[in-house]
Design a protein around this motif. Sequence first.
Motif, short mmCIF file in Angstrom:
data_model
loop_
_atom_site.label_atom_id
_atom_site.label_comp_id
_atom_site.label_asym_id
_atom_site.label_seq_id
_atom_site.Cartn_x
_atom_site.Cartn_y
_atom_site.Cartn_z
N GLY A 218 8.81 74.45 -33.48
CA GLY A 218 7.53 74.02 -34.02
C GLY A 218 7.11 72.65 -33.52
N LEU A 219 8.08 71.72 -33.44
CA LEU A 219 7.77 70.39 -32.92
C LEU A 219 7.36 70.46 -31.45
CD1 LEU A 219 7.70 67.33 -33.37
CD2 LEU A 219 10.14 67.25 -32.81
N LYS A 220 8.03 71.32 -30.70
CA LYS A 220 7.70 71.47 -29.28
C LYS A 220 6.30 72.03 -29.12
CE LYS A 220 9.36 73.78 -25.09
NZ LYS A 220 10.40 74.68 -24.54
N ALA A 221 5.91 72.99 -29.98
CA ALA A 221 4.59 73.60 -29.88
C ALA A 221 3.46 72.62 -30.21
CB ALA A 221 4.52 74.81 -30.79
N GLU A 222 3.72 71.65 -31.07
CA GLU A 222 2.67 70.69 -31.42
C GLU A 222 2.34 69.75 -30.27
OE1 GLU A 222 3.06 68.65 -35.14
OE2 GLU A 222 4.14 70.32 -36.06
N ASN A 223 3.33 69.48 -29.39
CA ASN A 223 3.11 68.64 -28.21
C ASN A 223 2.50 67.29 -28.59
OD1 ASN A 223 3.18 67.95 -25.52
ND2 ASN A 223 1.36 69.14 -24.95
N LEU A 224 3.18 66.60 -29.50
CA LEU A 224 2.68 65.31 -29.99
C LEU A 224 2.60 64.25 -28.90
CD1 LEU A 224 4.46 65.14 -33.47
CD2 LEU A 224 2.12 65.83 -32.96
N PRO A 225 3.57 64.14 -27.97
CA PRO A 225 3.44 63.09 -26.95
C PRO A 225 2.16 63.21 -26.13
CG PRO A 225 5.67 63.94 -27.00
CD PRO A 225 4.85 64.83 -27.88
N ALA A 226 1.71 64.43 -25.84
CA ALA A 226 0.48 64.58 -25.06
C ALA A 226 -0.73 64.08 -25.83
CB ALA A 226 0.29 66.04 -24.68
N GLN A 227 -0.63 63.99 -27.16
CA GLN A 227 -1.72 63.49 -28.00
C GLN A 227 -1.62 61.99 -28.24
OE1 GLN A 227 -1.90 65.83 -31.61
NE2 GLN A 227 -1.24 67.70 -30.52
N GLY A 228 -0.64 61.35 -27.60
CA GLY A 228 -0.46 59.92 -27.82
C GLY A 228 0.26 59.58 -29.10
#
Length: 337
Positions: A218-228
């Motif tokens: 789930g954390l991988k799917a959110e892709n938080l680093p790409a969102q800053g």
Amino acid sequence: MRWLALCAVLLVSPALAQAPAPAPAAANAKPPLVEPEGFQARVQPEQVLLGEPFVYELVITHPADHQYELKLPPDLGDFELLSEARTPPETGKEPAVTTFRLKLSAFNLGMLTLPELPFDVSTPEGPKRYVAPGRTLEVAGTLPEDAQSEGADLKDIQPPTEVAIRSYTLVWVLLGLLAAIAAGLVAWRFFQKYRNRPLAEVKPLLPLDVRTRQALEGLKAENLPAQGRVKDFYFRLSEIIRGYLGERYGFDALECTSSELMVELRRKQPLKFPEDGLMRFVSESDLVKYARAESSPESCREALAFGYELLDKTWPPLVPPLPEAAPVSHASGPRVS
């Protein structure tokens, strides 16, 4: 000589018996009267009404070394005393002026006479007294002049009479009963609805490795680093890894500091545990979370990959080998041929 003395006694005794006795002092003798230098009496208001309070003011002018004190009689006749006040004279003023104010009310109508009022007077010659003369005043009624012609008249005080007072007690009792019945009906319907509700299906808890892997996915799917949101990414990943370690090895890893976490894991001595990788992840995540350090997307991917690596190396739990079975010896007896 004895005869001469006896004769002298007999001659003197009748004379002593006939001498008048001294007059006894007068019992309860009143002090002498004294007249002030001036006396004025006035009534305020001038028209006294039945039952209404009025002020009877007495102004006495006297020498400065005289002091006047009013001694009211116990019975004032048709008048009732409401209050009494005395204004002493000014110091050093000659002659002195003492003012007495009596607040009274009258009980009867017509021409009434205020009684004489006695005063005790202290003077340098001794106690004296002064009696203020009475005063006649007219007491009028409170009814208008045409009251009698209209049929109105004063009446005596009536005895206590029972008065019916409207009471809403019964109404409030009935309202309370209705409210209680309504509350009971609502509670009964709620209970029936709660009792007849379908029970929610309780799903069994998934194994720890499955729950941890789902959290990582789930954390991988959110892709938080790409969102800053690099800081949020490390906070989430740190909670997933710490929660897994705490449940896996039986301690509260979420409440441990970084150093306490490593000490607790060394105490557990887990096999095949990637201690160096965990120390590197903990240090990097602390820098990002608390020191506001920057982290590249590549570092975030490596940190997430470490989470999968940690799960693969520490799960499933090692099953201790079963103890080997002891060899069974068969005792053979002597063969009988």
